[in-house]
Design a protein around this motif. Structure first.
Motif, short mmCIF file in Angstrom:
data_model
loop_
_atom_site.label_atom_id
_atom_site.label_comp_id
_atom_site.label_asym_id
_atom_site.label_seq_id
_atom_site.Cartn_x
_atom_site.Cartn_y
_atom_site.Cartn_z
N GLY A 3 0.86 -1.60 -0.59
CA GLY A 3 -0.10 0.19 0.27
C GLY A 3 0.90 1.53 0.00
O GLY A 3 1.88 1.12 -0.19
N PRO A 4 0.22 2.31 -0.20
CA PRO A 4 0.93 3.66 -0.15
C PRO A 4 1.63 3.54 0.58
O PRO A 4 3.41 3.99 0.76
CB PRO A 4 -0.30 4.64 -0.46
CG PRO A 4 -1.27 4.11 -0.75
CD PRO A 4 -1.05 3.18 -0.07
N ASP A 5 1.44 3.59 2.30
CA ASP A 5 2.54 3.55 3.11
C ASP A 5 3.77 2.56 3.22
O ASP A 5 4.73 2.68 4.07
CB ASP A 5 1.76 3.24 4.96
CG ASP A 5 0.96 4.64 5.10
OD1 ASP A 5 0.73 4.97 4.36
OD2 ASP A 5 -0.58 4.35 5.40
N ASP A 6 3.82 1.54 2.69
CA ASP A 6 4.68 1.00 2.13
C ASP A 6 6.05 1.02 1.66
O ASP A 6 7.09 0.37 1.14
CB ASP A 6 4.32 -0.64 1.81
CG ASP A 6 2.97 -1.12 2.56
OD1 ASP A 6 3.46 -1.70 3.78
OD2 ASP A 6 2.48 -1.52 2.17
N LEU A 7 5.79 1.99 0.43
CA LEU A 7 6.51 2.74 -0.92
C LEU A 7 7.55 2.88 -0.23
O LEU A 7 9.18 2.58 -0.27
CB LEU A 7 6.37 3.60 -1.40
CG LEU A 7 4.86 2.84 -1.98
CD1 LEU A 7 4.52 4.31 -2.82
CD2 LEU A 7 4.46 1.37 -2.82
N GLY A 64 8.09 6.97 -9.03
CA GLY A 64 7.45 5.21 -10.21
C GLY A 64 6.44 4.33 -9.09
O GLY A 64 5.85 4.31 -9.56
N VAL A 65 7.34 4.52 -7.83
CA VAL A 65 6.85 3.10 -7.23
C VAL A 65 5.32 2.92 -6.93
O VAL A 65 3.98 2.72 -6.61
CB VAL A 65 6.98 2.86 -5.59
CG1 VAL A 65 6.83 1.72 -4.98
CG2 VAL A 65 8.92 1.92 -6.37
N GLU A 66 5.09 4.63 -6.53
CA GLU A 66 3.62 5.52 -6.06
C GLU A 66 3.17 5.53 -7.21
O GLU A 66 2.07 4.58 -7.33
CB GLU A 66 3.86 6.70 -5.80
CG GLU A 66 2.61 7.42 -5.20
CD GLU A 66 3.18 9.08 -4.39
OE1 GLU A 66 3.60 9.86 -5.36
OE2 GLU A 66 3.58 8.90 -3.33
N ARG A 67 3.82 5.72 -8.55
CA ARG A 67 2.34 5.86 -9.77
C ARG A 67 1.65 4.16 -9.74
O ARG A 67 0.52 3.54 -10.56
CB ARG A 67 3.03 5.84 -10.99
CG ARG A 67 3.26 7.41 -11.37
CD ARG A 67 3.55 7.77 -12.83
NE ARG A 67 4.77 7.13 -12.78
CZ ARG A 67 5.70 7.94 -12.92
NH1 ARG A 67 5.80 9.75 -11.99
NH2 ARG A 67 7.32 7.88 -12.52
N LEU A 68 2.80 2.62 -9.69
CA LEU A 68 2.90 1.48 -9.85
C LEU A 68 1.29 1.02 -9.27
O LEU A 68 0.32 0.62 -9.10
CB LEU A 68 3.94 0.78 -9.69
CG LEU A 68 3.62 -1.28 -9.23
CD1 LEU A 68 3.82 -1.22 -10.92
CD2 LEU A 68 5.03 -1.45 -9.27
N VAL A 69 1.41 1.21 -8.12
CA VAL A 69 0.21 1.20 -6.64
C VAL A 69 -1.12 1.96 -7.18
O VAL A 69 -1.35 1.19 -7.16
CB VAL A 69 1.12 1.37 -5.34
CG1 VAL A 69 -0.12 0.51 -4.21
CG2 VAL A 69 2.48 0.59 -5.05
N ALA A 70 -0.40 2.96 -7.47
CA ALA A 70 -1.96 4.27 -8.58
C ALA A 70 -2.18 2.85 -9.04
O ALA A 70 -4.22 2.94 -9.07
CB ALA A 70 -1.38 5.46 -7.73
N ASP A 88 -2.18 0.10 -10.30
CA ASP A 88 -2.48 -1.58 -10.25
C ASP A 88 -1.81 -1.68 -8.58
O ASP A 88 -1.02 -2.38 -8.16
CB ASP A 88 -1.85 -2.14 -10.42
CG ASP A 88 -2.17 -3.77 -11.05
OD1 ASP A 88 -2.99 -4.27 -10.20
OD2 ASP A 88 -1.71 -4.66 -11.87
N PRO A 89 -2.96 -1.79 -7.64
CA PRO A 89 -2.73 -1.57 -6.01
C PRO A 89 -2.54 -2.99 -5.78
O PRO A 89 -1.80 -3.55 -4.72
CB PRO A 89 -4.40 -1.23 -5.98
CG PRO A 89 -4.82 -0.72 -6.52
CD PRO A 89 -4.22 -1.09 -8.26
N GLU A 90 -3.04 -3.90 -6.78
CA GLU A 90 -2.09 -5.59 -6.34
C GLU A 90 -0.90 -6.30 -7.08
O GLU A 90 -0.40 -7.31 -6.43
CB GLU A 90 -2.99 -6.73 -7.12
CG GLU A 90 -4.58 -6.37 -5.48
CD GLU A 90 -5.36 -7.93 -6.20
OE1 GLU A 90 -5.62 -8.18 -7.30
OE2 GLU A 90 -6.73 -6.91 -5.98
#
Length: 141
Positions: free
Chosen positions: A10-14, A36-42, A44-46
């Motif tokens: 989740g966002p708190d893990d990045l 980059g990682v924030e965009r990935l999780v946003a 495709d959250p899984e």
């Protein structure tokens, strides 16, 4: 060994993931930054899958699916926790995700010089595809 917990990031893990990759991942990528990682999780959250032991991050894999192909990136296990089945558990979770989404074949980005990774991927049933070579072009300066 405690029971491995596998879950989506989740966002708190990045920030923790980015720090973890500096220790556990081989090489760096142009997208190994917060944006980059924030965009990935946003998007495709899984896609970013974490492995944890006693609330400590010990492994990651990115299981990206674009609706057509299944791509694996950033399979990394902390050096102190390798050879305990963590990579296998992360890959199993990624492959289950791909099947659930309708994927038919997974491919992995593996550095040519990373012999340890070659053995791990081979043990998981993956093989190099010699007919293709990856071509890249950075889109930013």
């Amino acid at each position: 060994m405690s029971e491995l917990r596998v879950r989506a990031a989740g966002p708190d893990d990045l920030d923790g993931v980015l720090a973890f990759w500096k220790t556990a991942a081989e090489g760096t990528s142009i997208s190994d930054d917060r944006d980059g990682v924030e965009r990935l999780v946003a998007r495709d959250p899984e896609a970013l899958i974490l492995g944890e032991l006693d609330c400590e991050l010990v492994g990651t894999v990115v299981a990206g699916f674009d609706g057509w192909r299944c791509h694996l990136y950033r399979l990394a296990v902390h050096p102190d926790h390798r050879r305990r089945g963590i990579a296998s558990a992360l890959l199993a979770a990624a492959e289950e995700r791909f099947v659930r989404l309708g994927g038919r074949r997974a491919d992995a980005m593996v550095l040519q010089r990373n012999e340890t990774a070659h053995r791990a991927w081979g043990a998981a049933g993956y093989a190099p595809e010699e007919r293709w070579r990856r071509w890249v072009k950075p889109l930013t300066g």
